[in-house]
Scaffold this active site. Structure first.
Site, short mmCIF file in Angstrom:
data_model
loop_
_atom_site.label_atom_id
_atom_site.label_comp_id
_atom_site.label_asym_id
_atom_site.label_seq_id
_atom_site.Cartn_x
_atom_site.Cartn_y
_atom_site.Cartn_z
N ASN A 9 -11.14 14.00 -0.56
CA ASN A 9 -10.94 12.67 -1.14
C ASN A 9 -12.26 12.00 -1.53
O ASN A 9 -12.27 10.83 -1.92
CB ASN A 9 -10.19 11.76 -0.16
CG ASN A 9 -8.79 12.28 0.09
OD1 ASN A 9 -8.15 12.79 -0.81
ND2 ASN A 9 -8.33 12.19 1.33
N LYS B 149 -11.61 25.37 -2.09
CA LYS B 149 -10.35 24.67 -1.81
C LYS B 149 -9.55 25.44 -0.77
O LYS B 149 -9.01 24.86 0.19
CB LYS B 149 -9.56 24.49 -3.11
CG LYS B 149 -8.19 23.81 -2.93
CD LYS B 149 -8.30 22.33 -2.68
CE LYS B 149 -7.01 21.72 -2.13
NZ LYS B 149 -6.11 21.21 -3.10
N HIS C 292 -8.87 5.98 -7.30
CA HIS C 292 -7.48 5.50 -7.34
C HIS C 292 -7.45 4.01 -7.68
O HIS C 292 -6.55 3.55 -8.40
CB HIS C 292 -6.77 5.77 -6.02
CG HIS C 292 -6.53 7.23 -5.78
ND1 HIS C 292 -6.45 7.78 -4.52
CD2 HIS C 292 -6.37 8.26 -6.64
CE1 HIS C 292 -6.25 9.09 -4.62
NE2 HIS C 292 -6.20 9.41 -5.90
N ARG D 36 16.99 23.52 0.81
CA ARG D 36 16.02 23.42 1.93
C ARG D 36 14.79 24.30 1.74
O ARG D 36 14.11 24.66 2.68
CB ARG D 36 16.67 23.77 3.27
CG ARG D 36 17.76 22.80 3.66
CD ARG D 36 17.96 22.80 5.16
NE ARG D 36 19.04 21.90 5.50
CZ ARG D 36 20.31 22.26 5.52
NH1 ARG D 36 20.66 23.49 5.25
NH2 ARG D 36 21.22 21.37 5.83
N HIS E 32 -12.38 9.58 -4.33
CA HIS E 32 -11.00 9.32 -4.76
C HIS E 32 -10.48 7.93 -4.38
O HIS E 32 -9.58 7.42 -5.04
CB HIS E 32 -10.06 10.41 -4.23
CG HIS E 32 -10.13 11.67 -5.03
ND1 HIS E 32 -11.30 12.38 -5.21
CD2 HIS E 32 -9.18 12.33 -5.75
CE1 HIS E 32 -11.06 13.44 -5.97
NE2 HIS E 32 -9.79 13.43 -6.33
N LYS F 73 0.28 20.86 -1.37
CA LYS F 73 0.72 19.46 -1.47
C LYS F 73 1.61 19.33 -2.71
O LYS F 73 1.18 19.64 -3.82
CB LYS F 73 -0.47 18.52 -1.62
CG LYS F 73 -1.14 18.17 -0.33
CD LYS F 73 -2.15 17.04 -0.55
CE LYS F 73 -2.91 16.72 0.71
NZ LYS F 73 -3.96 15.71 0.49
N GLU G 151 -13.74 17.62 -10.30
CA GLU G 151 -13.33 18.19 -9.00
C GLU G 151 -14.26 19.34 -8.61
O GLU G 151 -14.49 19.57 -7.42
CB GLU G 151 -11.86 18.66 -9.04
CG GLU G 151 -10.84 17.59 -9.43
CD GLU G 151 -10.64 16.48 -8.39
OE1 GLU G 151 -11.15 16.59 -7.26
OE2 GLU G 151 -9.96 15.48 -8.73
N GLU H 149 -4.16 18.06 6.63
CA GLU H 149 -5.09 16.94 6.47
C GLU H 149 -5.24 16.10 7.75
O GLU H 149 -5.13 14.88 7.74
CB GLU H 149 -4.67 16.04 5.28
CG GLU H 149 -5.84 15.19 4.80
CD GLU H 149 -5.57 14.47 3.48
OE1 GLU H 149 -4.94 15.06 2.60
OE2 GLU H 149 -6.00 13.32 3.37
N HIS I 276 -7.87 10.98 -14.68
CA HIS I 276 -8.19 11.10 -13.25
C HIS I 276 -9.64 11.57 -13.02
O HIS I 276 -10.37 10.96 -12.25
CB HIS I 276 -7.20 12.05 -12.58
CG HIS I 276 -7.45 12.24 -11.12
ND1 HIS I 276 -7.33 11.22 -10.21
CD2 HIS I 276 -7.84 13.34 -10.42
CE1 HIS I 276 -7.63 11.68 -9.00
NE2 HIS I 276 -7.94 12.97 -9.10
N ARG J 74 -9.74 18.37 5.51
CA ARG J 74 -9.09 18.31 4.20
C ARG J 74 -9.30 16.94 3.55
O ARG J 74 -9.33 16.82 2.33
CB ARG J 74 -7.60 18.65 4.30
CG ARG J 74 -6.95 18.80 2.93
CD ARG J 74 -5.65 19.57 2.96
NE ARG J 74 -5.10 19.66 1.61
CZ ARG J 74 -4.06 20.38 1.27
NH1 ARG J 74 -3.43 21.09 2.17
NH2 ARG J 74 -3.63 20.40 0.02
N1 GLY Z 1 -6.09 17.29 -3.70
C1 GLY Z 1 -6.40 17.04 -2.36
C2 GLY Z 1 -5.77 18.00 -1.39
O1 GLY Z 1 -5.20 18.99 -1.80
O2 GLY Z 1 -5.83 17.78 -0.23
#
Ligand code: GLY
Length: 362
Positions: free
Chosen positions: A245, A227, A252, A121, A248, A143, A185, A237, A265, A241
């Site tokens: 994107n 970031k 994608h 957990r 992106h 993430k 990025e 998000e 990428h 956040r």
């Molecule tokens: N890579 C996008 C984020 O961390 O939200």
């Protein structure tokens, strides 16, 4: 050493940035997550180089590490790899206080992080990113997750690390193409939030491409600050956040439409940012100078700014409609209003998106 602190209501962690940091990794881990055991998950391309440095450092700090490697392809970032890792950790009886340390790029960090989020957990997680992309993006913000046959990153969690250790020397052994991909990025951060960073990358592109040590530390620190600021404002998000994107949704579709085999990428993100900026300019959201400046900087980095071998536009449009960022059946795009400011737009007409795709060709 530069340190950026990421502070959330329930959690706080430092992100250390400096050349040579892997050789003192063990001490930093011990200060943060003291225990006699740790799991070290290493990208198998760097086992004998950075992997050894990290392992020796952990041992010198008194850890008895369980060492395991993984292959850093998207097709290994899945539940099968996660299950194999669970078995190893269970067989070695790693406990709730034993940290999981991920050493490698985003794939190792995301997969190792998901193991850390779910094993018993949740156990302490430490990110040691060795690619520019992972340093400035994936390793910061919690993430974690894996791919499913139905799509990328569909299973995951928010599991913040307790520590991020960024040894910028590891960039010097990264293949040039991968290094350049990370710059996509960095340019993105400039466009969405920080025009000074955009100008700084433009003015310092040569030392960055030459991998001057000071330039690398400053590049990573400036980007990590952005970031971290975004994550501190909106960890889960719900709002800003999503600005990360930018480019992106197009990227994608390019990656999926070419079976993840043609573009890395960052290369797809470069094309995606141009498509999004053109779309913003043609629909009157931003000045065309934003597009011109973006293309000019991306060209200087060596990232692609046009592509003759993209799949047909209708195929790309179909993939875009099935992106997990689609809300209520509408494609959500992040579009620039100016250099340093973006908005989330839900009502872009399809024909404008088609034109943006077509503008990337030739
Ligand atoms: N890579 C996008 C984020 O961390 O939200």
């Amino acid at each position: 050493m530069a340190t950026v602190d990421l502070t959330l209501p329930h959690h706080r962690y430092p992100i250390h940035i400096s050349p040579g940091l892997l050789s003192t990794l063990g001490n930093s881990v011990r200060d943060t997550a003291p225990h006699d055991r740790a799991a070290l998950i290493i990208d198998d391309k760097i086992t004998n180089t950075h992997g050894n440095t990290a392992l020796n450092s952990l041992k010198a700090a008194g850890y008895n590490p369980l060492v395991t490697t993984m292959t850093a392809g998207e097709d290994h970032k899945n539940l099968k790899t996660v299950e194999a890792l669970y078995h190893k950790l269970l067989d070695e009886r790693l406990e709730r206080k034993s940290p999981v340390v991920a050493l490698g790029g985003g794939i190792v960090g995301d997969t190792g992080g998901f193991v850390a989020a779910s094993y018993l957990r949740g156990v302490p997680f430490i990110q040691c990113p060795t690619t520019l992309l992972a340093m400035v993006d994936a390793s910061v913000g919690g993430k974690v997750g894996v791919n499913m046959p139905q799509g990328k990153n569909l299973i995951g969690a928010f599991h913040q690390p307790v520590l991020v250790v960024i040894d910028t020397d590891t960039l010097k052994t990264l293949p040039k193409r991968d290094f350049i991909c990370g710059l996509a990025e960095c340019v993105k951060h400039g466009v969405i939030r920080d025009p000074e960073l955009f100008d700084w990358i433009d003015a310092n592109i040569q030392p960055i491409l030459d991998q001057d040590s000071n330039a690398l530390v400053e590049l990573v620190e400036r980007n990590v600050r952005i970031k971290a600021a975004v994550v501190m404002e909106d960890e889960k998000e719900a709002g800003v956040r999503a600005h990360l994107n930018f480019g992106h949704t197009f990227a994608h579709a390019i990656e999926a439409g070419t079976e993840y085999g043609r573009y890395l990428h960052g290369e797809a993100v470069s094309l995606g940012m141009i498509a999004a900026a053109r779309l913003a300019a043609t629909s009157g959201r931003c000045d065309t100078t934003v597009v011109d400046r973006l293309i000019s900087l991306l060209e200087k980095t060596g990232l692609p700014t046009k592509a003759n071998d993209l799949p047909a536009t209708d195929k790309l449009m179909t993939i875009m409609q099935s992106d997990k960022k689609v809300a209520d059946g509408r494609v959500r795009l992040v579009l620039p209003d100016a250099l340093g400011a973006v908005s989330i737009v839900n009502d872009t007409p399809n024909d404008a998106v088609v034109k943006a795709w077509d503008s990337l060709r030739g």
